[in-house]
Design a protein around this motif. Structure first.
Motif, short mmCIF file in Angstrom:
data_model
loop_
_atom_site.label_atom_id
_atom_site.label_comp_id
_atom_site.label_asym_id
_atom_site.label_seq_id
_atom_site.Cartn_x
_atom_site.Cartn_y
_atom_site.Cartn_z
N ALA A 279 39.05 42.95 43.90
CA ALA A 279 38.50 44.24 44.33
C ALA A 279 37.29 44.64 43.51
O ALA A 279 36.30 45.16 44.05
N ARG A 280 37.33 44.40 42.21
CA ARG A 280 36.19 44.77 41.36
C ARG A 280 34.93 44.01 41.76
O ARG A 280 33.83 44.55 41.68
N ALA A 283 33.86 45.58 45.40
CA ALA A 283 33.64 47.02 45.60
C ALA A 283 32.18 47.36 45.83
O ALA A 283 31.85 48.25 46.63
N GLN A 298 43.20 45.48 49.51
CA GLN A 298 42.72 46.66 50.23
C GLN A 298 43.09 47.94 49.46
O GLN A 298 42.29 48.88 49.36
N GLU A 300 43.60 48.28 46.22
CA GLU A 300 42.76 48.41 45.02
C GLU A 300 41.36 48.90 45.37
O GLU A 300 40.77 49.71 44.66
N LEU A 301 40.81 48.40 46.47
CA LEU A 301 39.48 48.86 46.91
C LEU A 301 39.50 50.34 47.26
O LEU A 301 38.58 51.09 46.92
N GLY A 305 37.36 53.22 45.45
CA GLY A 305 36.51 54.12 46.24
C GLY A 305 36.84 55.57 46.01
O GLY A 305 35.94 56.43 45.90
#
Length: 316
Positions: A279-280, A283, A298, A300-301, A305
């Protein structure tokens, strides 16, 4: 270093005319099996060495004993100096050895060999960074590997826990300017990061090393295990095909195109140790990339956000 051993092997064969694997092993402080593999490697590489079986046999250079390296062709001499040349820039000993080796060549080969030695250099410092210094412990550990002496280490784990260990040093690897020590321990083969070694004290105790050990094979096993840990979480994403090379710079070997979807878009499989690691990296792409699965990435994103929205929503 295997390249250094191969050069030393050539020089020994030149000075003695003929050597056995046992004699070579004794001179270079390696196992007989390693000496035999080095001799075979020289032969496979095209250098004119050949074995003679039976009493009084051994390995010789074509043409017998001589005081120069005229058994090498011009292209072979160039290949040898291309291999060893970069080491001379960082090692005074390597530079001295290279000068001696040049003098041992036939006169007609010397100019090209010297040009080959200076044709390549290695600058490990990335743009914008300070010069990276070779760790001070490397010379001590290399000497212990060559002399086959046990070393007493004070080592800090990734959790900063200190332990003392008595190890058999087997070899050193420089991976992207991080040095690793491959060693034998009571629990078998282990890998130590040199920058986590707090103290290292050579001993007079002889170190043991398996006869079939090769540093290349041992490191291949280490790399395989590390890559398996780095790919514990896989994600499927959809992105424009033209951006796939950018993804590969972040995920390396853990980035695989998994089919075309039309309109210039492709499905890509990505891997990292955890969902958060994936995710990092994704992003910053915003809506340009769609994560199909897994749900954990999803989530983590969405969390990242929300954090950004909360941080900057009131700012103009």
């Amino acid at each position: 270093m295997r390249a250094d051993r191969l050069v030393a092997t050539l020089l020994l064969m030149q000075s003695r005319g003929r050597v056995t694997a046992a004699e070579l092993a004794d001179e270079l402080e390696v196992s007989v099996a390693t000496a035999r593999r080095d001799l075979e490697a020289l032969s496979v590489a095209g250098i004119p060495v050949y074995p003679q079986a039976g009493r009084g046999g051994g390995w010789s250079l074509v043409g017998g004993a001589r005081t120069d390296l005229s058994g090498l062709s011009a292209t072979e001499a160039q290949a040898l100096f291309l291999l060893v040349g970069p080491a001379a820039a960082v090692s005074g000993e390597a530079k001295a050895a290279l000068r001696k080796l040049v003098r041992a060549l036939p006169q007609t080969f010397r100019a090209d060999a010297e040009a080959a030695a200076g044709a390549t250099m290695i600058d490990p410092t990335r743009w914008g960074e300070r010069d990276r210094r070779r760790p001070e412990l490397i010379d001590l550990l290399q000497a212990a590997v060559v002399r086959r002496r046990k070393v007493r280490l004070t080592y800090a784990s990734s959790a900063r826990e200190r332990t003392e260990r008595l190890i058999d040093p087997w070899g050193l690897v420089d991976k992207d300017d991080i040095w690793y020590l491959i060693a034998g321990t009571e629990r078998g083969q282990r890998t130590f990061r040199v920058d986590r070694i707090i103290e290292a004290e050579p001993t007079d105790q002889p170190a043991e090393r398996p006869d079939d050990f090769t540093l290349a094979d041992a490191w291949e096993q280490v790399v395989g295990e590390v890559e398996r840990r780095r790919s514990r979480t896989w994600a499927t994403v959809i992105i424009e095909a033209r951006f796939v090379p950018v993804l590969r710079t972040h995920f390396g070997r853990h980035c695989h195109t998994d089919g075309e979807l039309g309109h210039g878009r492709v499905r890509v499989r990505l891997a990292a140790p955890t969902p958060l690691d994936i995710a990092r990296n994704l992003a910053g792409w915003g809506a340009m990339i769609e994560v199909v699965e897994p749900r954990s990435v999803q989530t983590e994103l969405a969390r990242i956000g929300a954090e950004l929205a909360g941080q900057y929503a009131g700012e103009r």
